[in-house]
Scaffold this active site. Structure first.
Site, mmCIF file in Angstrom:
data_model
loop_
_atom_site.group_PDB
_atom_site.id
_atom_site.type_symbol
_atom_site.label_atom_id
_atom_site.label_comp_id
_atom_site.label_asym_id
_atom_site.label_seq_id
_atom_site.Cartn_x
_atom_site.Cartn_y
_atom_site.Cartn_z
ATOM 1 C CE LYS A 176 -3.807 -2.447 2.192
ATOM 2 N NZ LYS A 176 -4.556 -2.815 3.387
ATOM 3 C CD GLN A 195 -3.467 -4.421 6.533
ATOM 4 O OE1 GLN A 195 -3.542 -3.379 5.885
ATOM 5 N NE2 GLN A 195 -3.961 -5.557 6.081
ATOM 6 C CG ASP A 205 -9.620 0.038 5.401
ATOM 7 O OD1 ASP A 205 -9.439 -0.523 4.312
ATOM 8 O OD2 ASP A 205 -8.863 -0.090 6.378
HETATM 9 N N1 GUN Z 1 -6.970 -6.787 6.359
HETATM 10 C C1 GUN Z 1 -7.352 -7.520 5.285
HETATM 11 N N2 GUN Z 1 -7.941 -6.736 4.349
HETATM 12 C C2 GUN Z 1 -7.937 -5.480 4.844
HETATM 13 C C3 GUN Z 1 -8.409 -4.237 4.336
HETATM 14 O O1 GUN Z 1 -8.966 -4.115 3.237
HETATM 15 N N3 GUN Z 1 -8.197 -3.165 5.154
HETATM 16 C C4 GUN Z 1 -7.611 -3.257 6.376
HETATM 17 N N4 GUN Z 1 -7.476 -2.157 7.094
HETATM 18 N N5 GUN Z 1 -7.174 -4.404 6.873
HETATM 19 C C5 GUN Z 1 -7.335 -5.508 6.107
#
Ligand code: GUN
Length: 300
Positions: free
Chosen positions: A54, A98, A121
């Site tokens: 990311k 995350q 998100d």
């Molecule tokens: N863990 C797995 N997928 C995601 C996501 O799309 N966003 C976040 N913040 N954590 C994750």
């Protein structure tokens, strides 16, 4: 029939080019730089690699981006303080924590603390609520990526039988809601959601024109569970080993080799939904930056 392999990598590249052009224009015309902070707690290898990807993409697109690494034993209060700091930071338009978080931290408390206007998100209840009633807001990145892939592949979604395997808040529930929305061209589907208490998953999956699998279990969807000519979207990323060089060996939730002989369209793992998730995070951050500065935006 051998399926068309739907490359998320290629679609992601196309969308990233469009985002980059918009970022450049925002900078040149308005002096605005989209800002994203990603917060990682602990060292879960999958989370480390997602957050790295990311950050790398954010840099490539010319975003202002910050990576916060917190130790596994960080307190809930410390994490809340950090979120508060970025809620108030005008250079930051997107905050991503995350998931999953360590067990001693209440995940919902953390997600609720993020300013909904920076919730790129799409996990805050304000944005979840807006999504459910069809109002503009942040759409969770993986479901958003799936919608874009279905659209780019020209799949007939309206009137289709969609079966989703998995009911997580991150993928299963939101993708089911989005595909049932009265919205063209990617909506208006009849959606069934299968989960761990579903009596006969195969009974449902065999009826699917579009099968979306986010079960989190390697190769659970076998060829006998798939209708001839179905569109198969595999959201699973399972680590099933390590190469001698120390790289993770990944596979999806779908038995790709056999299912690809039966499906009309299938996404690979890796290189399918994964790159789209990251791209839609960038898109959400860009739209957030525009909204914060009073410019027309898809999220406001
Ligand atoms: N863990 C797995 N997928 C995601 C996501 O799309 N966003 C976040 N913040 N954590 C994750």
């Amino acid at each position: 029939m051998a399926a068309k392999i739907l490359s998320g990598k290629e679609i992601a590249q196309e969308i990233r080019s469009q985002i980059k052009a918009e970022v450049d224009e925002l900078k040149n015309k308005h002096g605005i730089i989209p800002g994203l902070v990603t917060i990682l707690v602990g060292e879960n290898p999958a989370s480390v690699s997602y957050v790295k990807a990311k950050q790398k993409t954010a840099h490539e697109l010319g975003f202002y981006s910050i990576q916060e690494n917190l130790p596994e034993d960080v307190s809930e209060d410390e994490l809340l303080k950090l979120i508060d700091k970025y809620n108030k930071d005008p250079k930051i338009h997107g905050i991503l924590v995350q998931l999953p978080l360590p067990k001693h931290i209440n995940e919902n408390k953390i997600l609720y603390a993020i300013d909904p206007r920076k919730d790129v998100d799409g996990f805050h209840p304000v944005n979840v609520g807006k999504m459910v009633i069809g109002e503009p807001g942040f759409i969770p990145c993986t479901p958003y990526g799936i919608l874009v892939m279905l659209s780019k592949a020209g799949c007939q979604v309206e009137g289709a039988e969609v079966v989703v395997v998995g009911r997580s808040n991150i993928v299963g529930k939101p993708v089911a809601i989005l595909l049932m929305q009265k919205r063209k061209p990617v909506g208006n589907a009849t959606v069934t959601v299968c989960h761990t208490a579903t009596k006969d998953v195969a009974f449902h999956t065999r009826r699917a024109d579009i099968l979306i699998v986010a079960a989190g279990r390697p190769k659970v969807i076998t060829a006998d569970m798939v209708k001839e000519g179905a569109v198969v979207i595999d959201v699973g990323v399972n680590r099933i080993g390590t190469t001698p060089e120390g790289k993770a060996i990944l596979c999806g939730d779908v038995d790709f080799e056999n299912v690809k002989e039966k499906a009309s369209v299938i996404t690979p793992v890796p290189g399918g939904v994964g790159p789209m998730t990251i791209t839609m995070l960038m898109k959400n951050t860009l739209e957030s930056a525009k909204a914060w500065h009073g410019l027309p935006s898809e999220v406001a």
